[in-house]
Design a protein around this motif. Structure first.
Motif, PDB file in Angstrom:
ATOM      1  N   PHE A  78      -8.562   5.462  25.424  1.00 52.23           N
ATOM      2  CA  PHE A  78      -8.479   4.377  24.455  1.00 52.23           C
ATOM      3  C   PHE A  78      -7.337   3.410  24.811  1.00 52.23           C
ATOM      4  CE2 PHE A  78     -10.476   6.686  20.554  1.00 52.23           C
ATOM      5  CZ  PHE A  78     -11.651   6.812  21.264  1.00 52.23           C
ATOM      6  N   VAL A  79      -6.300   3.940  25.487  1.00 43.60           N
ATOM      7  CA  VAL A  79      -5.083   3.161  25.745  1.00 43.60           C
ATOM      8  C   VAL A  79      -5.008   2.708  27.203  1.00 43.60           C
ATOM      9  CG1 VAL A  79      -2.568   3.158  25.535  1.00 43.60           C
ATOM     10  CG2 VAL A  79      -3.958   4.530  23.950  1.00 43.60           C
ATOM     11  N   PHE A  80      -5.437   3.584  28.140  1.00 42.61           N
ATOM     12  CA  PHE A  80      -5.278   3.312  29.572  1.00 42.61           C
ATOM     13  C   PHE A  80      -6.640   3.148  30.234  1.00 42.61           C
ATOM     14  CE2 PHE A  80      -1.977   6.483  28.343  1.00 42.61           C
ATOM     15  CZ  PHE A  80      -0.916   5.581  28.222  1.00 42.61           C
ATOM     16  N   ASP A  81      -6.636   2.473  31.349  1.00 42.30           N
ATOM     17  CA  ASP A  81      -7.851   2.276  32.138  1.00 42.30           C
ATOM     18  C   ASP A  81      -8.030   3.470  33.066  1.00 42.30           C
ATOM     19  OD1 ASP A  81     -10.090   1.291  33.284  1.00 42.30           O
ATOM     20  OD2 ASP A  81      -9.064  -0.234  34.480  1.00 42.30           O
TER      21      ASP A  81
ATOM     22  N   ARG B 176       2.062   0.246  22.762  1.00 41.54           N
ATOM     23  CA  ARG B 176       2.198  -0.239  24.142  1.00 41.54           C
ATOM     24  C   ARG B 176       3.661  -0.241  24.599  1.00 41.54           C
ATOM     25  NH1 ARG B 176      -1.594  -3.635  26.838  1.00 41.54           N
ATOM     26  NH2 ARG B 176      -0.737  -4.600  28.707  1.00 41.54           N
ATOM     27  N   GLU B 177       4.573  -0.630  23.699  1.00 41.48           N
ATOM     28  CA  GLU B 177       5.970  -0.808  24.086  1.00 41.48           C
ATOM     29  C   GLU B 177       6.755   0.499  24.106  1.00 41.48           C
ATOM     30  OE1 GLU B 177       7.335  -3.570  21.232  1.00 41.48           O
ATOM     31  OE2 GLU B 177       6.004  -5.190  21.897  1.00 41.48           O
ATOM     32  N   THR B 178       6.454   1.430  23.185  1.00 43.10           N
ATOM     33  CA  THR B 178       7.293   2.620  23.007  1.00 43.10           C
ATOM     34  C   THR B 178       6.617   3.905  23.462  1.00 43.10           C
ATOM     35  OG1 THR B 178       8.272   1.511  21.092  1.00 43.10           O
ATOM     36  CG2 THR B 178       8.690   3.876  21.328  1.00 43.10           C
ATOM     37  N   ILE B 179       5.368   4.063  23.152  1.00 39.70           N
ATOM     38  CA  ILE B 179       4.685   5.347  23.374  1.00 39.70           C
ATOM     39  C   ILE B 179       3.925   5.362  24.683  1.00 39.70           C
ATOM     40  CG2 ILE B 179       3.149   7.045  22.293  1.00 39.70           C
ATOM     41  CD1 ILE B 179       5.621   6.359  20.673  1.00 39.70           C
ATOM     42  N   GLY B 180       3.521   4.221  25.213  1.00 39.68           N
ATOM     43  CA  GLY B 180       2.603   4.153  26.353  1.00 39.68           C
ATOM     44  C   GLY B 180       3.110   4.886  27.575  1.00 39.68           C
ATOM     45  N   GLU B 181       4.363   4.631  27.982  1.00 42.45           N
ATOM     46  CA  GLU B 181       4.868   5.215  29.229  1.00 42.45           C
ATOM     47  C   GLU B 181       4.993   6.735  29.150  1.00 42.45           C
ATOM     48  OE1 GLU B 181       8.782   4.730  32.111  1.00 42.45           O
ATOM     49  OE2 GLU B 181       7.983   2.986  31.047  1.00 42.45           O
TER      50      GLU B 181
ATOM     51  N   VAL C  82       1.882   1.027  34.538  1.00 46.23           N
ATOM     52  CA  VAL C  82       0.993   1.795  33.655  1.00 46.23           C
ATOM     53  C   VAL C  82      -0.285   0.982  33.437  1.00 46.23           C
ATOM     54  CG1 VAL C  82       0.724   2.846  31.389  1.00 46.23           C
ATOM     55  CG2 VAL C  82       2.964   2.882  32.535  1.00 46.23           C
ATOM     56  N   PRO C  83      -1.460   1.551  33.682  1.00 48.17           N
ATOM     57  CA  PRO C  83      -2.719   0.784  33.584  1.00 48.17           C
ATOM     58  C   PRO C  83      -3.180   0.610  32.138  1.00 48.17           C
ATOM     59  CG  PRO C  83      -3.199   3.025  34.249  1.00 48.17           C
ATOM     60  CD  PRO C  83      -1.707   2.935  34.183  1.00 48.17           C
ATOM     61  N   PHE C  84      -2.424  -0.175  31.353  1.00 47.46           N
ATOM     62  CA  PHE C  84      -2.831  -0.404  29.959  1.00 47.46           C
ATOM     63  C   PHE C  84      -4.134  -1.194  29.897  1.00 47.46           C
ATOM     64  CE2 PHE C  84       1.772   0.218  29.088  1.00 47.46           C
ATOM     65  CZ  PHE C  84       1.659   1.176  28.088  1.00 47.46           C
ATOM     66  N   LEU C  85      -4.962  -0.872  28.887  1.00 44.63           N
ATOM     67  CA  LEU C  85      -6.111  -1.714  28.555  1.00 44.63           C
ATOM     68  C   LEU C  85      -5.623  -2.917  27.761  1.00 44.63           C
ATOM     69  CD1 LEU C  85      -8.753   0.918  27.369  1.00 44.63           C
ATOM     70  CD2 LEU C  85      -8.856  -0.452  29.440  1.00 44.63           C
ATOM     71  N   ASP C  86      -6.357  -4.044  27.846  1.00 37.26           N
ATOM     72  CA  ASP C  86      -5.991  -5.180  27.002  1.00 37.26           C
ATOM     73  C   ASP C  86      -6.353  -4.858  25.553  1.00 37.26           C
ATOM     74  OD1 ASP C  86      -8.704  -5.356  26.885  1.00 37.26           O
ATOM     75  OD2 ASP C  86      -8.875  -7.216  28.001  1.00 37.26           O
ATOM     76  N   TYR C  87      -5.862  -5.704  24.628  1.00 37.28           N
ATOM     77  CA  TYR C  87      -6.019  -5.409  23.196  1.00 37.28           C
ATOM     78  C   TYR C  87      -7.488  -5.304  22.794  1.00 37.28           C
ATOM     79  CZ  TYR C  87      -6.262  -6.011  18.180  1.00 37.28           C
ATOM     80  OH  TYR C  87      -6.568  -5.836  16.861  1.00 37.28           O
ATOM     81  N   LYS C  88      -8.344  -6.195  23.348  1.00 36.01           N
ATOM     82  CA  LYS C  88      -9.748  -6.190  22.933  1.00 36.01           C
ATOM     83  C   LYS C  88     -10.401  -4.847  23.238  1.00 36.01           C
ATOM     84  CE  LYS C  88     -12.552  -9.660  23.910  1.00 36.01           C
ATOM     85  NZ  LYS C  88     -13.476 -10.559  24.656  1.00 36.01           N
ATOM     86  N   HIS C  89     -10.208  -4.347  24.451  1.00 35.28           N
ATOM     87  CA  HIS C  89     -10.858  -3.093  24.814  1.00 35.28           C
ATOM     88  C   HIS C  89     -10.216  -1.906  24.087  1.00 35.28           C
ATOM     89  CE1 HIS C  89     -12.289  -5.712  28.067  1.00 35.28           C
ATOM     90  NE2 HIS C  89     -13.310  -4.884  28.150  1.00 35.28           N
TER      91      HIS C  89
END
Length: 1461
Positions: free
Chosen positions: A1321-1324, A1043-1048, A905-912
């Motif tokens: 906001f969450v993914f790239d 990130r851990e529960t909702i992202g996927e 999953v292409p998560f953004l880092d926390y800063k972005h």
């Protein structure tokens, strides 16, 4: 007490401001009246509206002081007025200017001159009421400068103004003393409050170590206060102390006048006199309404005592009444306009022979004296003009500067150097019926005249001159009423003239019997002698109640308004005129010392007589009638005004016959004798006058029978023998009436329509009179109609008239005649001609024939139309059946191939993630905070300014006060609130515990604001800092859970939606698709399509190091896909197979069709593209190139990067064709010649099929959000929900719905919806507009699950609501269970919450450059610095914080100079 001689010199220029006239040196303030004028530093300061100008002495503009009045005029913003203008010079010659304005709650700006650099600006110094008073004076004491200011800060409810009322503690403040370096009031320096009534202050004076403030009570402005004005006196408590206290007040009696118009302080050595111009409070303008009174400063200081006007309770004060003698006033200047004079006169700072006279928005520079009018030395010195003197060398009366050798006393001398400067007349009574006068300086007299002027006028006869005295005998006995006698004596010598007036008391027996022991005499002014100081009887009442004991009785004098040209005849009405002799009219004004005595012109009869009045200046004069040596009649006010002038007339046209009522607008029409119409072809015509007033004149136009079309005549006003041009009047021919129609069928009403030709007269219905005459036996009767309206058409106008008949009225319509009357014009109107019936008979057969032909043609076309409609309905029915069947089959059989594994999953880092959440619409801030932090950043070596600012915002009380102060500023917008909250979150990123405490305090404050109105609206909108702060806090605390529960499941939803949308046709121009969740994005205009499988060859490229030499991948596309869409699907297929990108962007690759015959490049637009109507070109598709299943397409790298994503919206189309093309015949054998119809509702099943395809993914996401894994809620959610429950309990809110709504507004609405609608906001990834529309439908369903409102939807409800209507009840049950489960969990301890927040803080250390956020926070602080400081000053316990804030500002200002910020 008589003033010294020097005081008498200063009175003529003071009284010279009675009127004034245009001159060459003049300055006009643009768009606003002048409020203040001062002279300083060799220039003139003029303020008005929102402008401040500095002028050269000759009134040429030197500069316009910024930043006042940005724009062309001074009237913007409206309502701004200048209240204070005080220039002074500090030690070293530095100039300072205090400028006060009504804006910003009465602000005062401190400027350094001559550069005009603003030191600071302080609010609530002057009055912010437009009609409120402000008076101030600057004085120096013990080396420091102070401002004493008296102002009307509050006028109570009578003149309350929004955003102007001071704080409750300052409501009654009247006088304050402030240091000029801060302008802050303090009890130590002196704060004086009024007691009950607000006060109006006129001036502020510093004299003899005391402060003086002339004032009157506020209600005196409306004429409701008989109390005289007062002078408030302040003195120092102790010589060693700086503070001032109220010594008291003294009443200022000036003939029962309750208003002070102007004020001035005259100094001579250590002595001082205050000069005030007083006025009556009643609005009636009388000849003696205004007076000048002079009071000694020392006497006022000594007699001042405690006052009931201020907040002290002691005895009442005495009234100070001081009469002083003035010289004969001289009019220096006369203004043509009817405007009042600004009460402040200022001398030219360079040349004291000129003064500045202000009126309305103009200021003029005029000379202080007109010395050339005195031709002899005697006249020059007797005038007692301090600026005029006798120049012995030139032998003429001049100003001192105009006389050669003026430095020598012998060369030029005025009254101050004359040997007779202290000359006075002495009065005595040597014998019975004798009066003797002498001079204080012995000199031989050349003439002597003695007369009694009041109560009657008696000249002394047989005057005997004896050296320096003279005497005469009174032959007529004098009887005095009210024990008042006024005597006037005029003496002349070879070098001077002197005239003085005396008021005698207790002297009748002295004159008649020679007993003079009790006689007292005093020198007085002839205008005020023997006046009843508190008489309130008006002149008109005095005439009406004239005593019957008088020989003649006066009832009225007409007219009482005349022009400055004079009046050849005024009429006096009364009784017993023929029985009296020696009748005369006495006319007294203020522009001359001597009254005008006018003899009667003609006694018409016993009750009427006439007088002729001479020309004079503009002023109000006193008029009385005297006869037979008796007392004058009660005085009446006669008004001399400027000649009249015209502004315009309405209407400006008339018909030739005349009699039209014209209304002229202008001024002073009440002095017009007549209006004359001047015609060059005949003699002038005098018109008849109707009722009017001062500003309007009504008259009827005369007849001009010889006039032609467009005749123009002049309207002239006649005043006495003077003719004043007014305006032009246009004559047009009389109106032409064509005919009429009388409708009698509306019994009992009659309706009459009169038709007239169009003209340029613009006749109104009120000018038209219409009547009908008929014969009743031998009598002719008339019926008058009511004109309802006049309607104008291109060919003619119609006048509609109505008349309601009574039951007994019987009209013989065979004898009817209709007449129209307009002024002098009257005409009989003929009825409609009878020939019209003949025309009807001729035209009737033609019309019938046309109707028959039209019926036949219409019937044929109707059959043809019915046949075509049947064919179209047949086609429509076929299409509907087909689409419904296909939709049903698709719902039952369609399966979606969801990618089970989509890689990482292409998560953004926390800063972005944080930046996109904090600044969703501010890309500039996102780029600043996205920069990588320096690796060797030393937190201990921050700049001192940032450390102090960080420490300041870590002060909880200061930060809360700062936020509340900012939110009260009008221009602190919603965007500013959101930005400030985000900057604060970043600045306190490593102090989440402290940030959480701030969030608690602000949320409680917000609840206090909302609980009294509607508690359910809490946290619903983003209108405060705390609401955005809550969103940011949730984002920080829930980032790990997200990130851990909702992202996927969330990424699976976005991927599935994209796959579903691309399964069907997508219009490349509008991005609308056949498969969607949002009706607004539904592509219902689609035609038939099919799937085409392509073999796509990907070449080996240097950019793709992971790829093999060459790959061939099967790609499924649609025959309606454009070449660009084919590229996109090919690249996506490559990514799905290999797990990495191809290496080239879509704009960098091209597609080439590989076949045995030839290789052809595929383009969206080329020479083969189809061109539709209006030049619109259709994008090329797979079907356009006739590419079949199994075809091979090669992907190659372009040599030149030409963009394919061009905006085709204006000149190109794809699947949505222009209307003219969409309705063309359908190609196909089955429906040859039939048109294909599309109905949007036919395709709504596509929405349902899309919903079904992704339903499991949506439900999985929803339940991931509102489930509790391992029966444990995220700490942030549990903590904040418990906080809301506790607040509801403390506020005794028993309604469970309120707490449910609070929780919904704080978590789902403020956080989850924001995430669901913005996957970027969450993914790239890049979010398309179509995906945004679909996610909005899902987010709406998500929020409906949290709503407590019942879903009551009908068939007409929106589709985005209907899609999930059956699912919402189940979701609501799950949500309520979710809320209950969280509430039932054990409450978190404070240490658990703080431990969680501390861990989160440590995770995000060095993520952001906190100094950037601190700089942005400081910019808001410095923008509203004055308001923040003012708030801190009003609150207690912030003294240390104020010092810290000042230190922070000083440090940042220093850095700004070094260009560090």
């Amino acid at each position: 007490m008589a003033p010294p001689a020097a005081l008498g010199w200063l009175l003529p220029p003071l009284l010279a401001a009675l009127a004034g006239a245009g001159g060459p040196q003049c300055f006009e303030l643009p768009g606003a009246p002048i409020d203040n004028i001062e002279v300083s530093g060799g220039g003139v300061l003029v303020a008005g509206g929102s402008c401040l100008y500095e002028l050269l002495p000759e009134l040429r503009p030197r500069r316009r002081v910024p930043p006042l009045a940005e724009g062309s005029g001074c009237g913007e913003p409206p309502g701004v007025r200048s209240k204070l203008l005080l220039p002074y010079e500090e030690a070293g010659g530095g100039g300072v200017l205090l400028a006060g304005w009504t804006r910003a709650s009465g602000s005062c700006e401190v400027w350094e001159r001559p550069a005009y650099r603003q030191r600071f600006n302080r609010t609530e110094v002057v009055s912010c009421l437009p009609g409120g008073s402000t008076a101030g004076v600057v004085f120096q004491q013990a080396g420091a400068w102070y401002l004493a200011v008296a102002a009307t800060y509050s006028a109570g409810r009578r003149e309350a103004k929004e955003d102007c009322e001071p704080s409750e503690s300052d409501q009654t403040t009247a006088i304050t003393v402030r240091p000029t370096d801060s302008l802050l009031p303090s009890e130590e320096l002196g704060i004086i409050k009024y007691h009950v009534e607000p006060l109006h202050f006129v001036d502020a004076l510093w004299w003899g170590g005391h402060l003086f403030f002339p004032y009157y009570r506020w209600k005196a402005k409306s004429g409701k206060d008989p109390e005289p004005p007062s002078m408030a006196v302040l003195h120092q408590l102790q010589p060693s102390e700086r503070g001032f206290s109220l010594r008291g007040q003294v009443y200022l009696d000036c003939g029962c006048r309750s208003l002070i118009v102007s004020s001035s302080l005259i100094r001579q050595g250590e002595k001082g006199w205050w000069v005030g111009v007083f006025n009556h409070s009643h609005s009636t303008k009388t000849w003696n309404a205004t007076a000048v009174c002079i009071f000694g400063m020392e006497e006022m200081k000594e007699q001042a005592c405690a006052s009931t006007h201020f907040a002290i309770n002691e005895n009442h004060c005495a009234i100070l009444n001081e009469d002083m003698e003035s010289n004969c006033p001289e009019v220096l200047y006369e203004i043509k306009e009817e405007t009042s004079i600004f009460p402040k006169l200022r001398l030219d700072p360079v040349d004291n022979n000129y003064i500045y006279l202000s009126s309305a928005n103009k200021v003029r520079r005029i000379p202080v004296a007109n010395c050339s009018r005195y031709v002899s030395e005697q006249e020059c010195l007797s005038a007692k003009d301090p600026y005029c003197g006798w120049c012995s060398l030139n032998r003429r009366c001049t100003l001192k500067e105009n006389c050669t050798r003026s430095n020598s006393t012998k060369g030029w001398y005025n009254i101050s150097h004359a040997p007779d400067k202290d000359l006075k007349i002495l009065l005595s009574f040597p014998a019975r019926s004798q009066v003797a006068v002498s001079t204080s300086i012995s000199k031989t007299l050349t003439s002597c005249m003695i007369e009694i002027v009041k109560p009657i006028e008696i000249f002394c006869e047989n005057v005997v001159l004896k050296n320096s005295s003279c005497f005469c005998s009174l032959t007529t006995l004098v009887t005095m009423d009210h024990d008042c006698l006024v005597l006037e004596a005029s003496l002349s010598s070879s070098s001077w003239n002197i005239t003085q007036t005396f008021q005698l008391e207790n002297c009748p027996r002295c004159i008649n019997d020679g007993e003079c022991a009790s006689c007292k005499w005093t020198r007085v002014s002839s205008a005020t002698a023997c006046q009843d100081s508190c008489s309130t009887t008006t002149a008109s009442q005095g005439i009406a109640t004239a005593q019957k004991s008088e020989h003649i009785n006066i009832h009225s004098i007409e007219p009482l308004w005349i022009s400055t040209l004079g009046k050849s005849e005024i009429t006096v009405k009364g009784e017993n005129f023929t029985r009296a002799s020696g009748i005369k009219l006495i006319l007294t004004g203020i522009s001359g010392c001597k009254p005008d005595i006018i003899k009667v012109r003609n006694v018409l009869n016993d009750t009427q007589m006439t007088f002729a009045l001479p020309p004079t200046r503009k002023e109000a004069k006193s008029v009385c009638i005297q006869a037979d040596g008796r007392k004058c009649s009660p005085a009446v006010t006669l008004h001399y005004v400027s000649p009249p002038s015209c502004f315009g007339i309405t209407p400006n046209t008339s018909w030739i016959s005349g009699g039209r009522k014209i209304t002229a607008s202008g001024r002073n029409f009440n002095v017009v004798d007549s209006v004359i119409i001047s015609d060059d072809q005949r003699s002038n015509l005098t018109v008849s006058k109707c009722s009017g007033n001062e500003s309007e004149y009504h008259y009827l136009t005369p007849s001009l029978s010889h006039a032609t079309e467009g005749k123009v005549v002049d309207m002239i006003l006649k005043v006495e023998t003077t003719f004043i041009p007014c305006v032009k009047l246009h004559y047009h021919p009389d109106p032409v009436f064509i005919n009429y129609q009388l409708h009698t069928e509306l019994d009992p009403d009659l309706e009459l329509k009169i038709y007239k030709e169009n003209d340029n007269l613009n006749i109104s219905k009120t000018e038209v009179e219409v009547y009908l005459s008929y014969m009743n036996g031998t009598q002719t009767k008339k019926v008058w109609f009511n004109v309802q309206n006049i309607t104008k058409k291109p060919d003619r106008s119609t006048i509609l008239c109505k008349f309601k008949r009574e039951g007994t009225d019987k009209i013989d319509f065979s004898t009817v005649k209709v007449f129209v009357k307009l002024g002098n014009f009257e005409l009989e109107v003929k009825p409609t001609s009878s020939y019209i019936y003949l025309y009807v008979l001729i035209l009737l057969p033609i019309v019938v024939g046309v109707i028959i032909v039209a019926f036949i043609v219409t019937r044929y076309k109707s059959k043809e139309l019915t046949r075509k409609q049947s064919q179209q309905l047949e086609l429509l029915e076929y299409e509907i059946r087909k689409e419904i069947r296909e939709g049903f089959a698709e719902l039952q059989m369609d399966e979606l191939d969801v990618v089970d594994s989509f890689g990482t999953v292409p998560f953004l880092d926390y800063k972005h993630f944080a930046i996109r959440t904090f600044f969703p619409e501010s890309g500039g801030f996102a780029s600043i905070f996205s920069e990588d932090m320096p690796q060797s950043r030393d937190q201990t070596r921050k700049d001192e300014s940032f450390n102090m600012l960080h420490a300041l915002i870590c002060n909880k009380n200061f930060l809360v006060t700062l936020i509340h102060t900012l939110e009260k500023q009008k221009n602190f917008s919603v965007t500013d609130r959101c930005l400030f909250a985000s900057f604060l979150t970043i600045a306190l990123q490593t102090k989440l515990v402290y940030l959480t405490h701030i969030l608690e305090v602000l949320t409680k404050d917000l609840m206090e604001q909302s609980s009294n109105v509607q508690p359910k609206l809490l946290l619903r909108r983003t209108e405060s800092v705390v609401e955005k702060l809550l969103t940011n806090w949730m984002s920080v605390c829930l980032s790990g859970f997200l990130r851990e529960t909702i992202g996927e499941p969330f990424y699976l939803l976005v991927t599935t939606l994209n796959q579903r949308i691309n399964k069907g046709p997508v219009d490349a121009i509008t991005c609308k698709a056949l498969y969607t969740l949002n009706e607004d994005w539904l592509l219902w205009q689609v035609s038939e399509f099919k799937t085409v499988t392509l073999n796509v060859i990907f070449e080996k490229i240097p950019e793709n190091e992971s790829g093999d030499a060459c790959q061939t991948i099967q790609v499924n596309v649609l025959d309606c896909d454009t070449i660009g869409q084919t590229k996109e699907k090919s690249l996506q297929a490559f990514l799905n197979k290999n797990g990495f990108l191809y290496g080239l962007q879509m704009d960098e690759i091209g597609l080439e069709l590989v076949s045995e015959e030839q290789q052809r490049e595929l383009l969206d637009i080329d020479g083969s593209s189809e061109v539709l109507e209006d030049g619109i070109r259709k994008l090329n598709t797979i079907g356009h190139y006739e590419i079949s299943n199994g075809a091979t397409i090669k992907v190659f790298k372009k040599k030149t990067n030409t963009r394919s994503g061009v905006d085709y919206s204006d000149e190109h189309c794809h699947l949505i064709l222009p209307d003219s093309e969409a309705n063309k015949d359908v190609k196909g054998a089955g429906h040859k010649g039939k048109q294909k119809f599309k109905v949007k509702e036919m395709y709504l099943t596509k929405l349902l099929s899309t919903k079904v395809a992704i339903h499991s993914v949506v439900e999985n996401l929803f339940r991931s959000i509102w489930s509790l894994p391992n029966n444990k809620a995220p700490v942030a959610i549990k903590y904040f929900f418990d906080f809301l429950d506790a607040q509801a309990e403390s506020k005794k809110i028993t309604d469970p719905d309120v707490v449910h709504i609070w929780k919904t507004n704080s978590l789902p609405l403020r956080f989850w919806v924001n995430i669901l609608k913005n996957p970027q906001f969450v993914f790239d990834i890049k979010k398309t507009s179509h995906i945004d529309g679909c996610l909005s439908v899902i987010a709406q369903a998500f929020m409906d699950a949290f709503s407590l409102a019942e879903q009551t939807m009908g068939k007409e409800a929106p589709t985005n609501k209907l899609l999930y209507a059956k699912d919402i009840p189940l979701y609501k049950k799950e949500v309520k269970a979710y809320y209950k489960a969280i509430r039932d969990l054990p409450q978190l301890t404070t240490s658990e919450v703080e431990e969680f927040l501390t861990q989160e803080s440590k995770k995000h250390e060095n993520e952001f450059n906190e100094e950037v956020a601190l700089i942005e926070i400081y910019r808001y602080i410095v923008k509203y610095y004055d308001e923040i400081v003012s708030k801190l000053e009003r609150e207690r316990g912030f003294e240390e914080v104020q010092k810290q804030l000042q230190q922070v500002k000083a440090l940042f200002d220093e850095k700004k100079k070094c260009k560090w910020i």
